[in-house]
Scaffold this motif. Structure first.
Motif, PDB file in Angstrom:
ATOM      1  N   SER A   1      -6.037  -9.272  -8.371  1.00 13.68           N
ATOM      2  CA  SER A   1      -6.171 -10.406  -7.187  1.00 13.68           C
ATOM      3  C   SER A   1      -4.878 -11.322  -7.074  1.00 13.68           C
TER       4      SER A   1
ATOM      5  N   ALA B   1      -3.070 -15.076  -0.833  1.00 11.75           N
ATOM      6  CA  ALA B   1      -2.532 -14.523   0.450  1.00 11.75           C
ATOM      7  C   ALA B   1      -0.996 -15.402   0.402  1.00 11.75           C
TER       8      ALA B   1
ATOM      9  N   LEU C   1       1.595 -10.880   0.969  1.00  7.27           N
ATOM     10  CA  LEU C   1       0.219 -10.174   1.274  1.00  7.27           C
ATOM     11  C   LEU C   1      -0.980 -11.021   1.887  1.00  7.27           C
ATOM     12  N   ASN C   2      -1.467 -10.151   2.742  1.00  8.94           N
ATOM     13  CA  ASN C   2      -2.613 -11.013   3.551  1.00  8.94           C
ATOM     14  C   ASN C   2      -3.953 -10.339   3.266  1.00  8.94           C
TER      15      ASN C   2
ATOM     16  N   ALA D   1      -5.938  -6.102   1.228  1.00  2.00           N
ATOM     17  CA  ALA D   1      -7.071  -5.914   0.339  1.00  2.00           C
ATOM     18  C   ALA D   1      -7.523  -4.305   0.295  1.00  2.00           C
TER      19      ALA D   1
ATOM     20  N   ILE E   1      -7.425 -10.172  -2.273  1.00  3.61           N
ATOM     21  CA  ILE E   1      -6.702 -11.042  -1.662  1.00  3.61           C
ATOM     22  C   ILE E   1      -7.305 -12.055  -1.449  1.00  3.61           C
TER      23      ILE E   1
END
Length: 125
Positions: A11, A14, A86-87, A91, A123
């Motif tokens: 995990s 963002a 990452l956005n 995921a 994310i």
């Protein structure tokens, strides 16, 4: 047979980064390519990045171009996926795949021959 084991999922917030690893073992001498695919809940599996060793070329999905980088360490028989910026749309379960048995375009669309079990990436916004 070839075995693929992914690691590095987890995990991340963002905007953050993760690096996935895929270790290959078994009869790997004939592997001509390795790559990453992902499947998000409710969506079809999509190609993230594929590296074709003989050509020395790499291909990326449109949604990850400029953010993700695939690389390999031949000494460790390992392929990496560096994921930056990452956005939430990133995921998914990320799967390692190896050895294209058809055309490069076919493999990019449908996947390679061998598959790992996947590693999850979540994310948080």
């Amino acid at each position: 047979q070839v075995q693929l084991v992914e690691s590095g999922g987890g995990s991340v917030q963002a905007g953050g980064s993760l690096r996935l690893s895929c270790a290959a073992s078994g009869y790997i001498g004939s592997i001509n390519s390795m790559g990453w695919f992902r499947r998000a809940p409710g969506k079809e599996r999509e190609a993230v990045a594929v590296a074709y060793f003989a050509e020395g070329s790499t291909y990326y999905g449109d949604s990850v171009k400029g953010r993700f980088t695939i690389s390999q360490d031949n000494a460790k028989n390992t392929v990496y996926l560096q994921m930056n910026s990452l956005n939430p749309e990133d995921a998914a379960i990320y799967y390692c795949s190896a050895d294209c048995r058809y055309s490069a375009s076919w493999c990019f669309r449908y996947g390679l021959h061998y598959w790992g079990r996947g590693t999850p990436v979540t994310i948080s916004s």
